[in-house]
Design an enzyme around this catalytic site. Structure first.
Site, mmCIF file in Angstrom:
data_model
loop_
_atom_site.group_PDB
_atom_site.id
_atom_site.type_symbol
_atom_site.label_atom_id
_atom_site.label_comp_id
_atom_site.label_asym_id
_atom_site.label_seq_id
_atom_site.Cartn_x
_atom_site.Cartn_y
_atom_site.Cartn_z
ATOM 1 N N GLU A 147 0.852 -1.194 0.000
ATOM 2 C CA GLU A 147 0.000 0.000 0.000
ATOM 3 C C GLU A 147 0.884 1.239 0.000
ATOM 4 O O GLU A 147 2.113 1.133 0.105
ATOM 5 C CB GLU A 147 -0.928 -0.005 1.224
ATOM 6 C CG GLU A 147 -1.979 -1.107 1.148
ATOM 7 C CD GLU A 147 -2.874 -1.149 2.365
ATOM 8 O OE1 GLU A 147 -3.372 -0.096 2.778
ATOM 9 O OE2 GLU A 147 -3.068 -2.248 2.906
ATOM 10 N N HIS A 153 -8.603 9.632 3.228
ATOM 11 C CA HIS A 153 -8.222 8.545 2.304
ATOM 12 C C HIS A 153 -8.447 9.042 0.884
ATOM 13 O O HIS A 153 -9.506 9.602 0.573
ATOM 14 C CB HIS A 153 -9.065 7.293 2.586
ATOM 15 C CG HIS A 153 -8.474 6.056 1.989
ATOM 16 N ND1 HIS A 153 -8.392 5.853 0.636
ATOM 17 C CD2 HIS A 153 -7.911 4.971 2.563
ATOM 18 C CE1 HIS A 153 -7.809 4.678 0.406
ATOM 19 N NE2 HIS A 153 -7.500 4.128 1.565
ATOM 20 N N ARG A 202 -0.538 8.564 1.991
ATOM 21 C CA ARG A 202 -1.917 9.013 1.817
ATOM 22 C C ARG A 202 -2.103 10.521 1.871
ATOM 23 O O ARG A 202 -2.896 11.093 1.136
ATOM 24 C CB ARG A 202 -2.699 8.414 2.969
ATOM 25 C CG ARG A 202 -3.890 7.708 2.538
ATOM 26 C CD ARG A 202 -4.391 6.897 3.670
ATOM 27 N NE ARG A 202 -4.259 5.501 3.366
ATOM 28 C CZ ARG A 202 -4.627 4.549 4.198
ATOM 29 N NH1 ARG A 202 -5.110 4.858 5.388
ATOM 30 N NH2 ARG A 202 -4.504 3.305 3.848
ATOM 31 N N HIS A 211 -10.968 9.686 6.982
ATOM 32 C CA HIS A 211 -10.752 8.244 7.155
ATOM 33 C C HIS A 211 -10.258 7.870 8.547
ATOM 34 O O HIS A 211 -10.717 6.905 9.136
ATOM 35 C CB HIS A 211 -9.732 7.796 6.101
ATOM 36 C CG HIS A 211 -9.418 6.339 6.118
ATOM 37 N ND1 HIS A 211 -10.379 5.374 5.875
ATOM 38 C CD2 HIS A 211 -8.251 5.666 6.333
ATOM 39 C CE1 HIS A 211 -9.807 4.163 5.931
ATOM 40 N NE2 HIS A 211 -8.532 4.314 6.232
ATOM 41 N N ARG A 255 -0.591 8.622 9.324
ATOM 42 C CA ARG A 255 -0.421 7.182 9.561
ATOM 43 C C ARG A 255 -0.042 6.437 8.281
ATOM 44 O O ARG A 255 -0.643 6.665 7.219
ATOM 45 C CB ARG A 255 -1.724 6.585 10.103
ATOM 46 C CG ARG A 255 -1.716 5.080 10.213
ATOM 47 C CD ARG A 255 -2.997 4.588 10.807
ATOM 48 N NE ARG A 255 -4.142 4.815 9.974
ATOM 49 C CZ ARG A 255 -4.665 3.906 9.148
ATOM 50 N NH1 ARG A 255 -4.132 2.702 9.039
ATOM 51 N NH2 ARG A 255 -5.735 4.192 8.444
#
Ligand code: FAD
Ligand code: SIN
Length: 527
Positions: free
Chosen positions: A115, A240, A287, A348, A383
């Site tokens: 990811e 997100h 992100r 998110h 994060r």
């Protein structure tokens, strides 16, 4: 009601702690309260998976640590990052021992996804419903343990501390449990506990457009704030980048980052792969960078969304890996083998929260906090994908270890009932609904992906107006879940806006256009 351990929340954080403590001390009572049906949690909707270093040939703890630090944009606590990453394999093994299944390759090894922000494949998953599988396995174990009671539809209104018991000034705060609304009978219970574990999850509903389910209303943050616990990093809201566009209902269905990890491209309406010009890692930048880039792209083009292009990917493998995403798109008449998926960023994850030390202790004695509601220092300003489930497992274990070794089973104190006027019967459902929408509009327009001091200050003024209305309602109406949630969301919104105003440079998920010129070039964070 009295219990040894009161756990507020039935997601991965609350359930993991419950299983561990109940297994070790079968003679002690563990009470889990949860405000909806048992498994309605952010955990249940987790798609991508859990980041854990298992492939020691290609990957290493150092690489995972480094990726987490880069994603956190200089604000992670390096000691905590190392601790969490190193604990990962042991905590994952326990989850597997309790019955959670993760996808494997033909040779029997775990299938590892990738990811944004990860330099290696290290994300364990169960198709695209990893969280659902984790909740299932944890509940299966919880239901086998006789000393755990799960009270669904029980809403924690407020924590009980010596501040509530004693009108004189207290300096050392101690928690004694919580006041809880039985949502079916409307009775308000006083649950006294020797140890209280706040595992109440996130805040996405404050923004309206969010990947989170409706239960994510920041109750734990607001309760902790009212109880005077330390709360930090609330300005770091993670948006997100790829949430399926739904202009009518508000976008909420997540298209996992694992889809980009599998090779999907982000394109603007002209077909350009715009991420290439924002970050060397293109679609797999962290992100914060991808969401901020999409925001800029939409501002430039005036479009409503960008697109995720999967048309070059092998569709059979796609369907096998991402069945619920494939089917959801199909139900919206998007055939991912031919059509681009329209996506927008949405709220998110909360990177900040109730401050805890490495044992999960908050600034209030006997109050612990775990999972998304807590601020451990792992995430810094942003994060890293799939580090949240990992963090919850590790901190549930750390709290368990601390409480096993430091046997806090003090005798309970006398606690008065909640000071509340039961004569109040009015229920202002329509008003509550309308003010909730107002709040969500304020947060989207004044505290979104890109903020400015002017917008934040205007947001504060607008918040003040609805705050006064809601406090008046709270004094004069019946206590209901939706009224308490609205009050909590407003409280949390204040923390987000006030802590945003205090930050004077752009970091990770916090972007203020007033500081744009001072900002470090995002490309500097590339690996
Ligand atoms: P939750 O799972 O949200 O549980 C909170 C619990 O608290 C619920 O039971 C709720 O009812 C209860 N509660 C709240 N307030 C009260 C109250 N006042 N009274 C009583 N009960 C209350 N992270 C990853 O690491 N990997 C992923 O792949 C991933 N994918 C995600 C996909 C989606 C769509 C979403 C929304 C999140 C995703 N995340 C992912 C983030 C991750 O799922 C969450 O951060 C994590 O599951 C939070 O777990 P938790 O136990 O802290 O809280
Ligand atoms: C996703 O699957 O994209 C979500 C992963 C996460 O939030 O960590």
């Amino acid at each position: 009601m009295t219990t040894n351990y009161l756990i507020i929340g039935s997601g991965i954080a609350g359930l993991t702690f419950a299983v561990k403590i109940a297994e070790k001390f079968p003679g002690r009572t563990v009470t889990i309260i949860t405000k909806s049906n048992d498994d309605e949690t952010n955990t249940k909707y987790a798609q991508g998976g859990i980041a854990v270093v298992l492939n020691n040939k290609a990957d290493s703890f150092d690489k995972h640590v480094n990726d987490t630090l880069i994603a956190g944009d200089g604000l992670c606590d390096a000691f905590i990052v190392k601790m969490v990453v190193r604990e990962g394999p042991k905590r994952l093994k326990e989850l597997i021992d309790w019955g959670a299944n993760f996808d494997t390759n033909k040779n029997g090894s775990f299938s590892l996804g990738k990811e944004g922000g990860h330099s290696e494949h290290r994300v364990l998953h169960h198709k695209d419903i990893t969280g659902y599988e984790i909740e299932r396995a944890l509940f299966q174990r919880v239901n086998q343990l006789k000393n755990i009671i799960v009270l669904s539809y029980h809403f924690a209104i407020d924590l009980i501390t010596n501040k509530c018991l004693n009108s004189t000034k207290v300096t050392d705060l101690t928690c004694y449990g919580a006041y809880v609304l039985n949502q079916k009978t409307n009775e308000i219970l006083t649950i006294k506990a020797q140890n209280t574990i706040l595992a109440s999850g996130g805040i996405g509903t404050i923004y309206g457009h969010t990947t989170n389910p409706l239960i994510a209303t920041g109750d734990g943050i607001a309760m902790a704030n009212r109880a005077k616990a330390k709360i930090k990093d609330m300005e770091f809201i993670q948006f997100h980048p790829t949430v399926l566009l739904n202009s009518k209902k508000g976008s909420s269905f997540l298209i996992s980052e694992a889809v980009r990890g599998f090779g999907a491209y982000l394109r603007n309406s002209k077909g350009n792969r715009f991420m290439v010009s924002y970050d060397n890692r293109a679609e797999l930048a962290s992100r914060d960078i991808v969401s901020q880039s999409i925001h800029k792209e939409l501002k430039k083009t005036g479009d409503d969304c960008v697109f995720l292009d999967c048309t070059h990917l092998p569709i059979d493998v796609f369907k096998e890996k991402f069945p619920s995403i494939y089917n959801k798109c199909l139900s919206e008449e998007i055939n991912v083998s031919k059509d681009w998926i329209p996506v927008v960023p949405a709220a998110h994850y909360l990177c900040g929260g109730v401050v805890v030390d490495m044992h999960g202790r908050t600034s209030i004695t006997n109050l612990f906090s775990c999972g998304e509601v807590s601020r451990t220092g792992l995430h810094g300003a942003n994060r890293l994908a799939s580090n949240s489930l990992l963090e919850a497992l590790v901190y549930a274990h750390n709290i368990f270890m601390f409480l096993s070794e430091n046997n806090n089973l003090h005798s309970t104190v006398n606690v008065p009932s909640l000071n509340y006027n039961p004569a109040h019967h009015t229920e202002e459902r329509v008003l509550i609904k309308n003010i909730t929408k107002e709040l969500q509009t304020i947060m989207r327009s004044h505290a979104g992906i890109v903020r400015s001091n002017d917008q934040l200050n205007r947001g504060l003024k607008e918040l003040n107006i609805i705050y006064n209305k809601v406090e008046e309602l709270y004094k004069t109406s019946k206590i209901t879940t939706s009224l308490c949630e609205l009050r909590n969301m407003i409280n949390t919104a204040y923390l987000i806006i006030n802590q945003s105003l205090k930050r004077t440079e752009n970091k990770g998920g916090y972007f203020n256009s007033d500081y744009e010129t001072k900002k470090t070039l995002k490309k500097d964070r590339c690996v």
